[in-house]
Motif scaffolding. Structure first.
Motif, PDB file in Angstrom:
ATOM      1  N   ASP A 198       0.833  -1.201   0.000  1.00 44.22           N
ATOM      2  CA  ASP A 198       0.000   0.000   0.000  1.00 44.22           C
ATOM      3  C   ASP A 198       0.865   1.246   0.000  1.00 44.22           C
ATOM      4  N   VAL A 199       0.349   2.285  -0.652  1.00 39.09           N
ATOM      5  CA  VAL A 199       1.040   3.572  -0.730  1.00 39.09           C
ATOM      6  C   VAL A 199      -0.001   4.673  -0.534  1.00 39.09           C
ATOM      7  N   LYS A 200       0.306   5.638   0.295  1.00 37.87           N
ATOM      8  CA  LYS A 200      -0.604   6.756   0.541  1.00 37.87           C
ATOM      9  C   LYS A 200       0.213   8.041   0.657  1.00 37.87           C
ATOM     10  N   VAL A 201      -0.428   9.182   0.344  1.00 40.82           N
ATOM     11  CA  VAL A 201       0.216  10.489   0.436  1.00 40.82           C
ATOM     12  C   VAL A 201      -0.630  11.369   1.335  1.00 40.82           C
ATOM     13  N   SER A 202       0.000  12.171   2.167  1.00 38.53           N
ATOM     14  CA  SER A 202      -0.712  13.050   3.094  1.00 38.53           C
ATOM     15  C   SER A 202      -1.509  14.091   2.317  1.00 38.53           C
ATOM     16  N   PRO A 203      -2.626  14.573   2.899  1.00 34.00           N
ATOM     17  CA  PRO A 203      -3.458  15.556   2.193  1.00 34.00           C
ATOM     18  C   PRO A 203      -2.697  16.808   1.771  1.00 34.00           C
ATOM     19  N   ASP A 204      -1.661  17.197   2.526  1.00 37.07           N
ATOM     20  CA  ASP A 204      -0.909  18.401   2.160  1.00 37.07           C
ATOM     21  C   ASP A 204       0.211  18.105   1.168  1.00 37.07           C
ATOM     22  N   GLY A 205       0.367  16.840   0.772  1.00 34.31           N
ATOM     23  CA  GLY A 205       1.359  16.475  -0.235  1.00 34.31           C
ATOM     24  C   GLY A 205       2.791  16.512   0.238  1.00 34.31           C
ATOM     25  N   LYS A 206       3.008  16.553   1.555  1.00 36.24           N
ATOM     26  CA  LYS A 206       4.378  16.668   2.053  1.00 36.24           C
ATOM     27  C   LYS A 206       5.049  15.319   2.303  1.00 36.24           C
ATOM     28  N   PHE A 207       4.276  14.333   2.717  1.00 41.66           N
ATOM     29  CA  PHE A 207       4.908  13.049   2.996  1.00 41.66           C
ATOM     30  C   PHE A 207       4.043  11.903   2.488  1.00 41.66           C
ATOM     31  N   ALA A 208       4.694  10.788   2.250  1.00 44.71           N
ATOM     32  CA  ALA A 208       4.020   9.562   1.819  1.00 44.71           C
ATOM     33  C   ALA A 208       4.316   8.462   2.825  1.00 44.71           C
ATOM     34  N   VAL A 209       3.437   7.460   2.835  1.00 45.01           N
ATOM     35  CA  VAL A 209       3.619   6.290   3.689  1.00 45.01           C
ATOM     36  C   VAL A 209       3.551   5.055   2.804  1.00 45.01           C
TER      37      VAL A 209
ATOM     38  N   LEU B 156       6.126   0.287   8.639  1.00 39.01           N
ATOM     39  CA  LEU B 156       5.932   1.207   7.520  1.00 39.01           C
ATOM     40  C   LEU B 156       7.108   2.163   7.430  1.00 39.01           C
ATOM     41  N   VAL B 157       7.167   2.863   6.290  1.00 35.89           N
ATOM     42  CA  VAL B 157       8.221   3.842   6.040  1.00 35.89           C
ATOM     43  C   VAL B 157       7.566   5.157   5.635  1.00 35.89           C
ATOM     44  N   VAL B 158       8.022   6.250   6.242  1.00 32.08           N
ATOM     45  CA  VAL B 158       7.527   7.594   5.923  1.00 32.08           C
ATOM     46  C   VAL B 158       8.544   8.270   5.011  1.00 32.08           C
ATOM     47  N   LEU B 159       8.053   8.866   3.917  1.00 32.19           N
ATOM     48  CA  LEU B 159       8.925   9.449   2.903  1.00 32.19           C
ATOM     49  C   LEU B 159       8.630  10.930   2.707  1.00 32.19           C
ATOM     50  N   ASP B 160       9.657  11.694   2.463  1.00 33.12           N
ATOM     51  CA  ASP B 160       9.523  13.106   2.097  1.00 33.12           C
ATOM     52  C   ASP B 160       9.264  13.178   0.589  1.00 33.12           C
ATOM     53  N   VAL B 161       8.028  13.614   0.216  1.00 33.33           N
ATOM     54  CA  VAL B 161       7.686  13.716  -1.202  1.00 33.33           C
ATOM     55  C   VAL B 161       7.361  15.162  -1.583  1.00 33.33           C
TER      56      VAL B 161
ATOM     57  N   ALA C 229      11.372   8.434   8.112  1.00 35.69           N
ATOM     58  CA  ALA C 229      11.256   7.619   9.325  1.00 35.69           C
ATOM     59  C   ALA C 229      10.852   6.202   8.957  1.00 35.69           C
ATOM     60  N   ARG C 230      11.244   5.278   9.828  1.00 40.11           N
ATOM     61  CA  ARG C 230      10.748   3.905   9.780  1.00 40.11           C
ATOM     62  C   ARG C 230      10.047   3.638  11.096  1.00 40.11           C
ATOM     63  N   TYR C 231       8.881   2.994  11.001  1.00 39.46           N
ATOM     64  CA  TYR C 231       8.138   2.702  12.228  1.00 39.46           C
ATOM     65  C   TYR C 231       7.740   1.238  12.196  1.00 39.46           C
ATOM     66  N   ASP C 232       8.193   0.472  13.190  1.00 38.72           N
ATOM     67  CA  ASP C 232       7.866  -0.951  13.224  1.00 38.72           C
ATOM     68  C   ASP C 232       7.516  -1.441  14.628  1.00 38.72           C
ATOM     69  N   ASP C 233       7.361  -0.534  15.575  1.00 36.93           N
ATOM     70  CA  ASP C 233       7.050  -0.942  16.947  1.00 36.93           C
ATOM     71  C   ASP C 233       5.742  -1.738  16.992  1.00 36.93           C
ATOM     72  N   GLN C 234       5.829  -3.008  17.428  1.00 39.62           N
ATOM     73  CA  GLN C 234       4.683  -3.909  17.537  1.00 39.62           C
ATOM     74  C   GLN C 234       4.012  -4.149  16.178  1.00 39.62           C
ATOM     75  N   MET C 235       4.781  -4.043  15.097  1.00 37.95           N
ATOM     76  CA  MET C 235       4.251  -4.282  13.756  1.00 37.95           C
ATOM     77  C   MET C 235       5.107  -5.286  12.992  1.00 37.95           C
ATOM     78  N   THR C 236       5.752  -6.189  13.720  1.00 33.50           N
ATOM     79  CA  THR C 236       6.642  -7.130  13.061  1.00 33.50           C
ATOM     80  C   THR C 236       5.881  -8.114  12.185  1.00 33.50           C
TER      81      THR C 236
ATOM     82  N   GLU D 211       8.904  12.923  10.810  1.00 35.60           N
ATOM     83  CA  GLU D 211      10.164  12.255  11.110  1.00 35.60           C
ATOM     84  C   GLU D 211      10.112  11.479  12.413  1.00 35.60           C
ATOM     85  N   ASN D 212       9.074  11.740  13.223  1.00 38.74           N
ATOM     86  CA  ASN D 212       8.976  11.091  14.532  1.00 38.74           C
ATOM     87  C   ASN D 212       7.536  10.670  14.822  1.00 38.74           C
ATOM     88  N   PRO D 213       6.988   9.764  14.039  1.00 37.30           N
ATOM     89  CA  PRO D 213       5.617   9.319  14.331  1.00 37.30           C
ATOM     90  C   PRO D 213       5.584   8.496  15.625  1.00 37.30           C
TER      91      PRO D 213
END
Length: 685
Positions: free
Chosen positions: A381-392, A405-410, A421-428, A459-461
């Motif tokens: 899955d790929v999604k982009v924030s409503p303001d167009g600043k970051f993608a997940v 998941l991985v957060v990207l600067d777009v 950022a990378r976020y994997d806490d309790q999402m293994t 950068e810090n979800p």
């Protein structure tokens, strides 16, 4: 009884592949790997009978041809984990009644301890989960007035000892057959004045309702409709009234509707051309003259209406392409960047963790501007924030099992996409789908729940909340947020609405509150799209199925086929429940992702291609049969991962162009054109 299945390593045709949404994998280690070839796999016990909520332990022994026990790993998985599950230690738990099957497998490669590994030996373990006994039966209330010489349906619901509602075959009876009788199918026939008790029974439970029948004052029926001519698919309301000798309406008079048809299409059976529902809602699914008949007792009345075709058909033209032919393509998202240019992001499935970024400002000249690779087999899955600043982007199959998941600067993909950022806490267990709602990310975790992350600082979800059902064997596949309500797709549990800040139930991202649900019998709910109809103002839920009754072999040579359809429900915003009113079903194909905009539905219908459907106005019946389909497009690519095998994943309309991804051939851009307009039938990329 145990069924043994043998398979030779390296022979793809012998390989059994099970779709991930339908299987739950586990690993049982019988010891360290040995050099001998496994010849026998014995599972104890060889079959199980379990009550709902109970567990049992399986053990497995692997032997060679001489009967010596081997130290080989055994993988357990379930063909229907939402009904019966098995964990890595071989512990089985029954969730729902039925006849189910578990699999024990010895991988041909001792190091490939995965349910998708090439099997050397496989054993089927039948599991029977009986229905709990019935505890009570409730007969539905009847109208306040009942009249001799009429008939109506009577219904009942049974509740078993687990608290689940069931509808078994009831045995009906009446205490006085001179007053009333009930057919085996629940038709209550009122014969004469007086009182009687109507009973329904199933197993050892029963329930009843008292009836009092009065003399019938009705002498004639009237029926009328608001329209004399309609288009196929339009809902017309018929109103029927029973009148007494003085011309007064008789209250609660039971009226049934039927329809007969004269259609110019001699290949259409009359019963398939139109229908009228018990509430008087009439829909023509074929052009022609349709006569609606209202009846009650010995009285009848009729009204004829003409239906004409909707004439919505449009052609398509290929505008542009972003081909991906060396791996499978998953989802997409299209957006306008901060630099004013238009971009699309596409994921990959079962490969090596790529996400592709495309410039689609000119859809006829789509070109790749950047590629991001993460540690994953699938970026589903790929999604982009409503303001167009970051993608997940989601991650599954990471080498270290830390998925997440991985957060990207777009902010400017042309100048390069950066990992924030990378976020994997309790999402293994893997993230299959995500959604970005304002400054929060919803991420599905291990197919069981969704976590809600605060992403005000991308950068810090950090996690602020989570939602998970507590039903037996529950699962989740997708989530979509609209106006502060999260609509999740939960297989057997259907679409679930949760207030996370806009539902008026006190919910918030850190306090999700369940509002209600809509579920349906087949349990295939894979994707849901909430939509407020522009033409009626009603809140609707479009719930898409996913099923692979013929199997799913993404690495094979033959095209895959899916099954299922789109269920359309009117959502009761006060009661929090959906009532199914219509469907869209393409024969011999199945749905994946969908998008609705301006009363038009766009559906990725897997092997049925891209489908574009009119969903304006009141919706009843089968939209496919009614001619509401505007167009369809099956993307054939002779050089695709599977050549000329359309398998459309997901669509998104954007600035007059329909972008969609195809599992076997990548990103496409098409437009609808009037039938008489010259169109591009070629392949620009």
């Amino acid at each position: 009884m145990v069924k043994m299945i043998r398979s030779s390593a390296g022979r793809r045709s012998d390989r059994l592949v099970f779709f991930g949404a339908l299987a739950c994998a586990g690993i049982l280690l019988a010891g360290s790997a040995a050099a001998q070839d496994p010849a026998e796999l014995v599972v104890d016990p060889p079959e199980l009978t379990l009550e709902v909520g109970t567990t049992a332990q399986l053990t497995a022994t692997v032997r060679d041809a001489a009967g010596n026990e081997l130290e080989r790993g055994v993988v357990f998985f379930s063909r229907a984990r939402r009904y019966v599950g098995v964990n890595p230690a071989g512990m089985v738990e029954a969730h729902r009644p039925g006849e189910h099957t578990l699999i024990a497998m010895v991988p041909a490669d001792p190091g490939a301890m995965d349910r998708r590994a090439e099997p050397a030996l496989m054993v089927e373990i039948p599991v029977t989960v009986p229905w709990p006994p019935l505890a009570s039966v409730q007969v539905a209330a009847l109208p306040g007035n009942l009249y001799a010489g009429t008939s109506l349906r009577v219904t009942a619901t049974a509740t078993d000892t687990s608290g689940a509602e069931r509808k078994p075959d009831f045995a009906w009876s009446s205490s006085d057959s001179d007053v009333a009788t009930v057919s085996p199918h629940g038709v209550l026939m009122l014969h004469g004045e007086g009182s009687a008790t109507i009973s329904a029974s199933a197993e050892s439970a029963s329930g009843d309702v008292a009836v009092r029948v009065s003399a019938n004052p009705a002498v004639r029926l009237e029926v009328s409709a608001a329209e004399e001519e309609v288009r196929t698919g339009d809902v017309v309301w018929f109103e029927a009234r029973a009148l007494d000798a003085a011309g007064n309406e008789v209250p609660d008079f039971p009226i049934q509707y039927a329809v007969s048809t004269r259609t110019p299409d001699t290949l259409v059976a009359p019963g398939a051309a139109a229908f009228v529902e018990p509430d008087g809602a009439f829909v023509a699914e074929r052009p022609g003259l349709h006569t609606v008949v209202a009846s009650g007792g010995s009285l009848t009345a009729r009204e004829t209406i003409r239906a004409v075709g909707r004439n919505l058909k449009k052609d398509w033209e290929i505008v542009g392409r972003g081909p991906v032919r060396d791996r499978h393509t998953s989802d997409l998202w299209v957006w306008e960047g901060l630099d004013g240019r238009d971009y699309a992001i596409t994921g990959t499935w079962g490969a090596d963790g790529h996400a592709y970024f495309w410039d689609v400002t000119d859809p006829s000249s789509i070109h790749l501007v950047d590629t991001v690779r993460v540690d994953a087999r699938t970026v589903n899955d790929v999604k982009v924030s409503p303001d167009g600043k970051f993608a997940v982007i989601s991650r599954e199959g990471a080498s270290n099992r830390r998925n997440g998941l991985v957060v990207l600067d777009v902010a400017n993909p042309t100048d390069g996409v950066k990992i924030l950022a990378r976020y994997d806490d309790q999402m293994t267990g893997g993230v299959h789908n995500t959604f970005v709602a304002e400054n929060h990310i919803l991420a599905l975790s291990a197919g069981r729940r969704y976590d809600i992350l605060n992403a005000e600082d991308p950068e810090n979800p950090y996690r602020v909340g989570r939602f998970e059902l507590d039903t037996p064997g529950h699962g989740i596949h997708d989530v979509w947020v609209q106006d502060g309500v999260a609509w999740s797709s939960n297989w057997m549990d259907g679409v679930v609405a949760v207030d996370i800040g806009g539902g008026g139930k006190g919910g918030a991202p850190n306090n999700p509150v369940m509002m209600g649900s809509f579920k349906y019998p087949n349990g295939w709910n894979h994707a849901g799209f909430p939509y407020r109809s522009q033409s009626t103002g009603k809140m609707l839920v479009f719930a898409g199925d996913e099923n692979f009754p013929w199997g799913f072999d993404p690495e094979g040579k033959l095209p895959d086929r899916a099954a299922g359809w789109v269920h359309i429900a009117e959502w009761d915003e006060d009661g929090g429940i959906g009532r199914e009113v219509a469907r869209y079903q393409v024969p011999e194909a199945g749905t994946h992702n969908l998008w609705i905009e301006d009363d038009i539905m766009y559906v990725g219908y897997y092997n049925g291609g891209l489908r574009v459907v009119d969903v304006s106005g009141e919706l009843r019946g089968d939209l496919y049969q009614q001619g509401r389909e505007i167009s369809f497009f099956e993307p054939a690519d002779p050089d695709g991962f599977k050549p000329n095998a359309p398998f459309v994943w997901g669509p998104q309309p954007f600035k007059g162009t329909i972008f969609f991804t195809d599992f076997n051939s990548g990103l496409w851009a098409v437009r609808l054109v009037d039938p008489e307009t010259p169109r591009n039938m070629g392949e620009p990329n």
